[in-house]
Design an enzyme around this catalytic site. Structure first.
Site, PDB file in Angstrom:
ATOM      1  N   GLY A   6       0.885  -1.353  -0.021  1.00  0.00           N
ATOM      2  CA  GLY A   6       0.156  -0.027   0.142  1.00  0.00           C
ATOM      3  C   GLY A   6       0.891   1.164   0.058  1.00  0.00           C
ATOM      4  O   GLY A   6       0.379   2.255  -0.392  1.00  0.00           O
ATOM      5  N   GLU A  63      19.622   0.895   0.142  1.00  0.00           N
ATOM      6  CA  GLU A  63      18.994   0.552   1.304  1.00  0.00           C
ATOM      7  C   GLU A  63      17.559   0.094   1.376  1.00  0.00           C
ATOM      8  O   GLU A  63      17.108  -0.636   2.118  1.00  0.00           O
ATOM      9  CB  GLU A  63      19.194   1.768   2.530  1.00  0.00           C
TER      10      GLU A  63
END
Lengths: 617, 617
Positions: A118, A367
């Protein structure tokens, strides 16, 4: 099986999924039916003519996985699992209500959802973790991931593209639902399918462009993906947003809008129902879903991890102790994996790589995919330790947020915390990480000060349920705990105490040693203080802290190598407020700069000198 | 000017830059000399044969810009500015010391640094802001950005690639220093120059591959970039890490290592000095740096923004009031720009777009480049308002961190805060944003509860120096302030008070109305409470809060639509601790779920009912 003969039935499945998506969002009064409609044919094909799984055993170790990266199409996902028989279709009408797990966007409260989606651009990263896990356990399960086209603007998607290609993840198949309409306007590339294909090919993927409403083309593309070896495949499906409902097809302004119950919904349903086609008698796609084709070998049982082997007073940076501990844990438990972002020689995760190179995943300087892949690995049974400089974990803050929502057991480690790193300067100093991790209600946060506590806490966080974070430091610090010392989630250590303590000084990490120095200086002046090592920053032991505060005239001083808001001071203050106690906070209060570590601790107000002053005030 | 004749002198500049980088890092005892050496020829060419600028006027509005995205090569940047005459070369030996602004990574403490770099993948985003700004002010200045190859794994680089190409930013020239070695190992692509070129071309850039140590080729590439219209250019320069120092050239294991003073440094310097070549007499590249070629028009003076025009009791969501206010401010001040991530119709920044479409920058779903571009715009004199759902600003947390280090005036706005968004569920709820923004020591944080305060605070944040954040809400709330009410940074409003108040209840945003409801309920029972609207969450008015706490028997209750750690409760507690006051915190304490807004406020413990209960305990 001749899949072509399934096409009428698959088209009918797609129509039912559209109807269910329309009905459930209208009942809820909100949601994204048009984003479901564009992808309904894709989902029908993947669930009912491609994937091997048991709808009753969604967690099965060897089942193919489906990750809905475009999480706002949740009603479509729910409809597909209902269609497969995982639960009663009537449940769909409880969409978005408080007492149903069919939330507005998928979360792992549902057994068939591996990670919450989402927040766009995350599912594809988790799918990489899922695919890496298949390789780890020796399973042939495949991972399918449905992305939105607008979502492809997220940088994390391209981090994922690089990492998947580099790892030659041919068990991974992405499908992009190119419906050309974003939330607020047409997407950047609209229906320029070659713009998509060019990008994915440049990043090393096999790319296939298809009409996303042509069931035969979809089946062929999925088969081609399955046959493609040595690289992941991205199926780029040209679709129409709102497909099947004429008054929404390709129309801007319908994003995130449910049909109004009554005339509008009825018209949509009537149109959709008219799209049913005759199918061969006796077709039962749900019953014919193939089960997983193999049983992957049972993993070896984890071995006990040998105890630490440090000597008191030995000078070891906690970041190095982290690497030592991770390597030991990795040798003892094959579920443990490590993920790096090209700093393994600074975080010392390279020690793990030496022990278990096949479970060490290099992500280079990316990352987001590092943390996202860890989420997927955790959801599939691994115990992943992604690590980098603590400050750069902020690059993946939104992934940490979604990992918390997913409640997956990722075990993050951030090194080089605070001003104590010295000369590299503020861009390399984590001074917000405790605030970031403490904010999540289910996050365990450890901050060890020496090598023994680092090793013990690492083992503890590995097996404690849910997400966890360990903060480590760059400078060497002396070992203060014996190898048999024990630590617990939510614990602390009282390092110095007497009946005459005038204040409780609470540190963690490098500031424990500033507190001990302050203790010695004050003792020389005849003043006694209590010193606490708050190695468990979340949760904290409020009862023990309150007891210490009460025993020291209500004077409590925290000292931390972190900005003031959201750090140790706030954690302690919140824990002792009910006891009527307040806390004086020594913390970093301005943007720091380059300098020597000791110089910075002192100039920015968290050295022993400042503790002595605070106690003496 | 025949630039070819400059080549010997440029080569000598590059050699001096290498020597300076080696000397300064050795003196500091740390740093990245080999990362400087690979890029020295590039920097020499850009600074001394390409850019138009006045070394004495680095902030000049029409000067070409140079952004060092690979911030760890800071010594090279410093050496170039010293070579250009911006400051005395002897200063270079103060690198990384506390009293020098020549920090380990560049920050805007130095006048020639627009934004802090050192967290990779950010400089290129800021460079986009710089290039957009040139278009905004009608200047012909160009923006150059030096990236590392390892850095190109960051997703933010590809967000930037998309946005720059979409905007046809031909005034932007990137140069990637492809030295093939990362920190811990060779990079993903090593010296596969075509892998880089393919990517950039796929993303719509003009890509040029050159030998990064061939000065003639570099000059030709820069000229080609300058001549390229309608798209940005990326020069992909194949280089050798540690170039010029034989024992480091192309060697792994030298990343981030300074040469040891003495024999090692001396050997490096001797080798470099031997590389000086004869140059034509009288060559003075620094003196010949061309000044900016034009004066862009003076911007029109900002006009006063008309006062708000709401009526008391009118129901307006603060997110909508934000859009109204931003459009008004944008009409009054041409420096104001807005940046969106495809949610303009939810954040209401589309109201600004209607007023000033040429100053509205769509980034599609790419929050990192949105915030990074805002940093570049702010550094160049614009007043940028990037906005999206507050939860998705966490995608740019590391950019926010670097914006704080840069102390640039970006004005962030996050809508849809908290559980009060309702049915969309936790992935769309910001519950950590206050913790994230409050953590930064120079961040102003506003959280208005009604339309009037939103409009007033928006104008306030626009002109208050430094970075700022405004949190807005999805539900409609009544206007409670008159259009002439005044607000200040660090202020609050006491909405209800009497001499008999038994507690102070502090809310902000939607919880102000829960507190007012609680007031009414308690009043009906004959119990009086003080109600405070804490619209300025950072800084807070500690004196007023303490006074309120003391006036209400020391009972203080905060209520916030945010997780407990790092939020309003912690802010208030820290501010009143010195007065000996403690705070009871009503906040979200578990991962929430979908449901109706009012239902969620109640189920997760922050509704009027819970305030009444807390007061009554």
């Amino acid at each position: 099986m001749d899949r072509t003969s399934l096409i009428p039935a698959l088209r009918n499945v797609a129509t039912r999924l559209r109807i269910d998506s329309a009905r459930s969002t209208s009942e809820a009064g909100s949601g994204h039916p048009t984003s479901c409609c564009s992808a309904a044919d894709i989902v029908a094909a993947v669930f009912f003519a491609e994937m091997r799984f048991d709808p009753q055993q969604p967690h099965d170790r060897d089942s193919d996985r489906f990750v809905l990266s475009k999480g706002h199409a949740a009603p479509l996902l729910y409809a597909a699992w209902a269609e497969a028989g995982a639960f009663d279709r009537a449940e769909l009408l409880k969409l978005r209500t408080f007492d149903s797990d069919l939330e507005g966007h998928p979360t792992p409260r549902l057994p068939f959802v591996d990670v919450a989606t989402g927040s766009l651009g995350q599912g594809i990263c988790a799918a990489i973790g899922s695919a890496l896990n298949a390789r780890r356990i020796g399973s042939d399960y495949r991972t399918y991931c449905l992305l939105g086209d607008g979502e492809s603007a997220e940088g994390s998607v391209w981090e994922a593209a690089d990492v998947a290609a580099m790892n030659r993840l041919d068990s991974l198949c992405g499908i992009t639902d190119v419906n050309a309409l974003g939330q607020s306007r047409p997407t950047m590339w609209q229906h320029d399918m070659e713009a998509f294909a060019r990008r994915w090919r440049a990043f090393g993927w096999h790319a296939i462009v298809v009409d996303g409403h042509d069931m035969e083309a979809l089946l062929a593309a999925l088969a081609e993906a399955r046959a493609t070896k040595g690289q992941p495949t991205m199926i780029l499906a040209r679709t129409i947003k709102g497909k099947g409902v004429s008054f929404t097809e390709g129309k801007d302004g319908w994003h995130g809008k449910a049909f109004k119950k009554g005339e509008e919904l009825n018209r949509a349903i009537a149109e959709l129902e008219a799209q049913f086609v005759p199918e061969p008698a006796g077709t039962d796609l749900a019953a014919d879903i193939p089960k997983p084709s193999m049983r992957s070998p049972e993993p070896p049982p984890p071995q006990p991890m040998p105890p630490p082997a440090y000597t008191l007073g030995q000078e070891v940076a906690t970041r190095e102790a982290y690497g030592v501990a991770l390597a030991k844990l990795g040798a003892a438990d094959s579920r443990v994996v490590a993920l790096d972002a090209d700093v393994k020689n600074s975080t010392f995760s390279d020690k793990f790589e030496k022990v278990a190179p096949e479970r060490f995943y290099e992500n280079f300087i990316a990352e987001q995919v590092m943390v996202g892949a860890a989420m997927g690995l955790a959801a599939r049974g691994a115990i992943p330790f992604p690590s980098t400089f603590a400050c750069f974990l902020s690059r993946a803050a939104d992934f940490v947020r979604m990992a918390a929502i997913s409640n997956v057991g990722i075990k993050l480690a951030g090194s080089h915390a605070g001003v104590s790193i010295g000369e590299d300067g503020p861009s390399q100093m984590a001074l917000e990480d405790l605030a970031m991790f403490r904010a999540e209600p289910n996050m365990t946060v450890f901050y060890p000060c020496d090598a023994v506590s680092t090793e013990k806490l690492l083992a503890l966080m590995a097996y404690h349920p849910g997400p966890a974070y360990m903060r480590t430091s760059r400078p060497k610090t002396p070992v203060i705990y014996g190898n048999d010392e024990s630590f617990v989630v939510g614990g602390l250590k009282v390092l110095r105490e007497s009946d005459n303590d005038v204040a409780t000084v609470i540190g963690a990490g490098v500031t424990v040693f500033e507190a001990l120095k302050a203790y010695d200086e004050l003792k020389a002046r005849g003043v006694a203080i209590r010193v606490i090592d708050l190695y468990s920053v979340a949760p904290v032991d409020g009862a023990a802290l309150s007891a210490a505060g009460r025993a020291t005239n209500g004077r409590m001083i925290t000292v931390e190598d972190h900005y003031a808001p959201g750090g140790i001071g706030d954690a302690v203050a919140a824990a002792v407020a009910a006891a009527g106690l307040t806390v004086e906070r020594l913390a970093i209060r301005e943007i720091p700069r380059s300098g020597k570590p000791e110089e910075l601790l002192d100039r920015f107000g968290i050295s022993a000198k400042h503790i002595v002053e605070a106690v003496s005030r």
